[in-house]
Design a protein around this motif. Sequence first.
Motif, mmCIF file in Angstrom:
data_model
loop_
_atom_site.group_PDB
_atom_site.id
_atom_site.type_symbol
_atom_site.label_atom_id
_atom_site.label_comp_id
_atom_site.label_asym_id
_atom_site.label_seq_id
_atom_site.Cartn_x
_atom_site.Cartn_y
_atom_site.Cartn_z
ATOM 1 N N ASP A 222 4.239 2.704 9.225
ATOM 2 C CA ASP A 222 3.259 1.800 9.837
ATOM 3 C C ASP A 222 3.738 1.252 11.185
ATOM 4 O O ASP A 222 3.230 0.227 11.649
ATOM 5 N N ASP B 212 0.816 -1.212 0.000
ATOM 6 C CA ASP B 212 0.000 0.000 0.000
ATOM 7 C C ASP B 212 0.851 1.263 0.000
ATOM 8 O O ASP B 212 0.319 2.371 -0.083
ATOM 9 N N HIS B 213 2.174 1.120 0.073
ATOM 10 C CA HIS B 213 3.087 2.264 0.023
ATOM 11 C C HIS B 213 3.835 2.330 -1.302
ATOM 12 O O HIS B 213 4.414 3.366 -1.625
ATOM 13 N N HIS C 260 -1.450 5.798 8.114
ATOM 14 C CA HIS C 260 -2.845 5.462 7.808
ATOM 15 C C HIS C 260 -3.882 6.135 8.699
ATOM 16 O O HIS C 260 -5.054 5.745 8.650
HETATM 17 ZN ZN ZN Z 1 0.652 0.478 5.255
#
Ligand code: ZN
Length: 309
Positions: free
Chosen positions: A240, A144-145, A291
Motif C-alpha cells: 500500500d 485488509d491484508h 489495491h
Molecule cells: Zn490495504
Amino acid sequence: MRFALLSLVLTATFGLAGCSSAPLAAPTGTALAMPAPQPPAAMRLYALQTGRMYSRAAFAFKGGRLGDERVFTAGAILIRHPAGTLLFDAGFGPGVEAHRKTSPWLLRVTTKYDHQTSVADQLTAAGIAPSSLTAVVLTHAHWDHVSGLETLPGSPVWVTRDELAFVRGDDASTALARQLGTTRYVAYDFPDGPHLGFARSRDVFGDGSVVLVPAPGHTPGSIVAFIATPDGKRYALIGDTAWQQEGVDLPAEKPWIVRQVDADRAATRAMLIRLHQIKAAMPGLIIVPAHDSRVWATLPRLAPSPAGG
Ligand SMILES: [Zn+2]
C-alpha cells in the motif's frame, strides 16, 4: 446518499475535487545495478482476488478526481516455485464484515466493499492444499491484508522485525492482526546484498526470483517484493505504498484526508519517489499496488483444477 453528502463536505472543506495534480519532484537518470534473476522454468505467479472495495481517485492519490470511480482489489499473489510456495498477503476472509470494523471510520464510510472467494477456497479448488504453503508473506499487517489468515491456520506468516513490533504494539491499524494472533509469525531480516538501489535485501530462493526489500513508510515494516518469472516479466509488489498506479507513475502521495493511514508520511513519499525512479530505469517493470484492480486484471489467474480440487 451518504457518500454524496460526505463528498460535498470534503470538497467544500478541502477542495479535493478541484485540486490539481501536483506530482512529487522526482529526479530522473538514477543508475541502478540490474541484477540478473534466474527463475526456474516451473515458477509461476498468480493473482487471487478475494474482494473489492469501491472508492474514488480523489481518495487514492493526490490530484485524483472525485468523479473518477476506482475499484480497489483485495487479494493475494501466489508464487509457485519448485523450492516453495509463497502467498503474498491473505486478502479478505469470511470474517471480513467484522474485520472491517477495525478500519478507520473515514475509510469505512467512503468505501463500499464486497467479498469473493477466500484464498484457502481458491487454493483448494486449484488442487493446492492450503497447508502446503511455505509461508504467507505480508507486505504489511493492515486488516485488509491479514483478514484471510484465519482460513490458513497452519501457515507460518513472514513479517519483518519492524512489522512484528508494530503489530505487537498498540497501533489501531494493526488491531485485527493482534486479534487474529501472532504466535505463528516469523520475523525475518535482510541478510543479502543491494538490490535495485536498496541497500539490503532477502533473496528468498537464492536465484533472484523473489527478492524482498524493506520499504518502511505506510507501516514501519512494509516491504516491496521484486518478482522475476521465467517468461521474462518483472513485478514489484508494493503493498500500500501507493493504492493506485498513479501513486508511482506521477508520483503522487495519498490525499491529505486519508494520508493518516501512512505511519510515516515522509518515508512513504521518499519510497514513492524511489519506486518512480526504478520504474523509469526499468520501463518493463510491472508495479503492482495491492489495491489497483486495473493492474490485477492483467495478472495470471489461478484456474480451478479439472479434478475439482
Ligand atoms: Zn490495504
